[in-house]
Design an enzyme around this catalytic site. Structure first.
Site, PDB file in Angstrom:
ATOM      1  N   GLY A   1       0.803  -1.216   0.000  1.00  0.00           N
ATOM      2  CA  GLY A   1       0.000   0.000   0.000  1.00  0.00           C
ATOM      3  C   GLY A   1       0.835   1.263   0.000  1.00  0.00           C
ATOM      4  O   GLY A   1       0.498   2.249   0.659  1.00  0.00           O
ATOM      5  N   ALA A   2       1.919   1.263  -0.791  1.00  0.00           N
ATOM      6  CA  ALA A   2       2.872   2.377  -0.749  1.00  0.00           C
ATOM      7  C   ALA A   2       2.602   3.444  -1.799  1.00  0.00           C
ATOM      8  O   ALA A   2       3.404   4.362  -1.954  1.00  0.00           O
ATOM      9  CB  ALA A   2       4.293   1.848  -0.927  1.00  0.00           C
TER      10      ALA A   2
ATOM     11  N   SER B   1       0.165   5.684  -1.854  1.00  0.00           N
ATOM     12  CA  SER B   1      -0.454   6.923  -1.373  1.00  0.00           C
ATOM     13  C   SER B   1      -0.368   6.986   0.149  1.00  0.00           C
ATOM     14  O   SER B   1      -0.038   6.001   0.815  1.00  0.00           O
ATOM     15  CB  SER B   1      -1.919   6.995  -1.805  1.00  0.00           C
ATOM     16  OG  SER B   1      -2.668   5.945  -1.214  1.00  0.00           O
TER      17      SER B   1
ATOM     18  N   GLY C   1       1.750   5.099   3.495  1.00  0.00           N
ATOM     19  CA  GLY C   1       2.621   4.157   2.809  1.00  0.00           C
ATOM     20  C   GLY C   1       3.580   4.842   1.855  1.00  0.00           C
ATOM     21  O   GLY C   1       4.769   4.497   1.789  1.00  0.00           O
TER      22      GLY C   1
ATOM     23  N   TYR D   1     -13.265  -3.841  10.834  1.00  0.00           N
ATOM     24  CA  TYR D   1     -11.984  -3.123  10.808  1.00  0.00           C
ATOM     25  C   TYR D   1     -11.294  -3.205  12.169  1.00  0.00           C
ATOM     26  O   TYR D   1     -10.098  -3.509  12.253  1.00  0.00           O
ATOM     27  CB  TYR D   1     -12.222  -1.668  10.422  1.00  0.00           C
ATOM     28  CG  TYR D   1     -10.950  -0.840  10.397  1.00  0.00           C
ATOM     29  CD1 TYR D   1     -10.070  -0.924   9.316  1.00  0.00           C
ATOM     30  CD2 TYR D   1     -10.629   0.024  11.442  1.00  0.00           C
ATOM     31  CE1 TYR D   1      -8.899  -0.175   9.281  1.00  0.00           C
ATOM     32  CE2 TYR D   1      -9.464   0.776  11.420  1.00  0.00           C
ATOM     33  CZ  TYR D   1      -8.605   0.675  10.346  1.00  0.00           C
ATOM     34  OH  TYR D   1      -7.451   1.415  10.320  1.00  0.00           O
TER      35      TYR D   1
END
Length: 410
Positions: free
Chosen positions: A128-129, A131, A134, A289
Site C-alpha cells: 500500500g505504498a 499513497s 505508505g 476493521y
C-alpha cells in the site's frame, strides 16, 4: 536536489567558549577544552554522555589526505567539511536499553526520525505504498538510500509515486510490484517475483488496509476486510520468512490502529465457521476493521516470538487518528468526516514517523513484540496482549491458508 531537514539546536547543548565537540572513529563523542588542553566524555554543561551511529549520513564520504587530515564530502549538496557530520545527530547514551524516551513525538516526521541515517544496502518492501502513509514511508526510506519496493494494487498510482521520489532524488532506488491483497494468488505471485530477483529483505512493512467497505467475499471465499488487513499480510510474511531470516537482522513492521481497543473479537470467535466468512446479516464494517486491527497486533506479537531467535523482530503501531489518507475512500460520509478533522490531525509525514521509527531505530534492533504510538512504546489492549489469543489466531490463519492452497493444487 534533495536537502536534509535539520532540528533546531538545543540551546542547553551549545558548547561554552573554548570547548569543542569531537567524535572517535567508533562513534563515541568527547569534549576538548582548548584552554586546559584536556578532554572528557561528558558534555561540560549538561553532563550528558553521547554517541553517534557508526555510518555516515546518506551521500557523505570520509576521506584522508596524505598527511593524515580527515575531511568529509557531501556528494548530494557538493560540500566539504572537516567536521564529522555524524555529530549533528549525536544521541544521549542511555543506561537502560529498554528506556524508549526520545526526542520524537506526535509532531515528529518520518524524515526527522531518519536524519543522519544511511540505509544503503537495505531492502524494504511496503504494501500500500502508492499513497498516504505508505507513500511517505517509501519516500522517506528511499531518500536515505534504501532500495524500496512499493507493493501496490494500483500500479498507475504506484508509478506516479515512484516518479515523484525520483524527481526529488534521481539516484533513489525504487521498484514497483503488483499485489492485490484480496487475492492470495496475487500475493503468491508477488513473492515469486521478489524471490526471483534474488534480493534480500531487511524491512517488511505491512501497511495496506481497507476501511468502511460493506460485506463482500473475496475470490478466496473470505470476508474482504479480514483478508486484506490480516490474512494476506500473514500469507505474505509466511512466504517471505526464509528471505527475512537469510537477511537477518531484519524487521517486520505491522501498521495497526488504536481502534484495536474497540474490537469485540474473542478467542472463542477464532474458529473457521465464525470468521471465514461471517454471515452478512451480522456484519458491521467498523467492527470488522477493529477486529482486523486487533489481529495485526496479535500477529506481530506471535511472529516476534517465533522469529526473534532467528534475528527477525516484529512490532506493531498506531500511525495517527483520522488522517487524510485514502483509507475512508469507500464511503462519502467517512470522506467528509475525515476532511473536516484534517486541520487537527497529523500530516502524512507525521503519520509515517512511527512506522519508520519501528523500521530503523537502533534501540529496537533486538527488541520486538511491542506496540508503539507517536514513536513511543505504549501498552496495547488486554486482548492484544493475550499470548493464548495470538497462538489461536496463528493456528486459524494457518488452517485457512492451508485449505486454500490444497484447493488450488487440486
Amino acid at each position: 536536489m534533495a536537502t536534509q531537514q535539520t532540528f533546531d539546536s538545543d540551546s542547553e547543548d551549545e558548547m561554552p567558549p573554548g570547548w569543542e565537540e569531537r567524535v572517535t572513529t567508533d562513534g563515541k563523542v568527547y569534549y576538548a577544552n582548548h584552554e586546559t588542553k584536556k578532554t572528557q566524555w561528558f558534555h561540560p554543561v549538561t553532563g550528558k554522555k553521547k554517541a553517534v551511529k557508526g555510518e555516515l549520513p546518506y551521500g557523505w564520504e570520509r576521506n584522508v589526505t596524505d598527511d593524515g587530515t580527515v575531511f568529509y564530502v557531501d556528494h548530494i549538496n557538493q560540500k566539504t567539511t572537516y567536521t564529522d557530520p555524524r555529530l549533528a545527530f549525536a544521541q544521549e547514551v542511555k543506561e537502560n536499553p529498554l528506556d524508549f524516551r526520545q526526542k520524537f513525538d506526535a509532531s515528529s516526521t518520518a524524515l526527522q526520525v531518519l536524519m543522519g541515517r544511511d540505509l544503503s544496502g537495505k531492502y524494504a518492501l511496503i504494501t500500500g505504498a502508492n499513497s498516504g502513509i505508505g507513500f511517505e514511508t517509501a519516500r522517506s526510506l528511499a531518500l536515505h538510500g534504501a532500495t524500496v519496493v512499493m507493493a501496490c494494487r494500483d500500479l498507475e498510482a504506484a508509478e506516479c509515486g515512484r516518479a515523484a521520489i525520483l524527481a526529488e532524488l534521481a539516484q533513489a532506488k525504487v521498484e514497483v510490484m503488483h499485489v492485490d491483497l484480496a487475492s492470495l494468488k496475487s500475493v503468491k505471485a508477488l513473492v515469486d517475483q521478489y524471490i526471483q530477483k534474488g534480493w534480500p529483505l531487511h524491512i517488511l512493512i505491512l501497511n495496506a488496509a481497507v476501511f468502511g467497505v460493506g460485506f463482500s467475499v473475496t475470490e478466496d471465499g473470505l470476508e474482504r476486510t479480514f483478508q486484506v488487513n490480516h490474512l494476506a499480510h500473514f500469507y505474505l510474511t509466511r512466504l517471505l520468512v526464509n528471505v527475512l531470516m537469510e537477511s537477518a537482522p531484519a524487521r517486520v513492521v505491522v501498521v495497526s490502529s488504536e481502534s484495536h481497543r474497540m474490537s469485540t473479537l474473542t478467542e472463542h470467535d477464532l474458529v473457521v465457521d465464525r470468521i471465514s466468512p461471517p454471515k452478512p446479516g451480522n456484519f458491521w464494517h467498523f467492527d470488522a476493521y477493529n477486529n482486523s486491527k486487533l489481529c495485526n497486533v496479535l500477529f506481530a506479537n506471535e511472529l516476534n516470538c517465533r522469529l526473534s531467535p532467528h534475528g527477525v523482530v516484529a512490532n506493531s503501531l498506531h500511525p495517527g487518528n483520522m488522517m487524510s489518507s485514502g483509507l475512508p475512500r469507500h464511503w462519502w460520509l467517512y470522506r467528509l468526516l475525515f476532511a473536516l478533522v484534517r486541520p487537527f490531525t497529523k500530516s502524512m509525514q507525521q503519520g509515517a514517523s512511527t512506522t519508520v521509527y519501528c523500521a530503523v531505530a537502533d534501540e529496537l534492533s533486538n527488541v520486538g513484540g511491542l506496540y508503539f504510538n507517536n514513536c513511543c512504546r505504549c501498552p496495547p489492549s488486554k486482548a492484544a496482549s493475550s499470548k493464548s489469543m495470538g497462538t489461536t489466531l496463528w493456528s486459524l490463519s494457518e488452517r485457512l491458508l492451508d485449505k486454500r492452497e490444497k484447493q488450488r493444487v487440486s
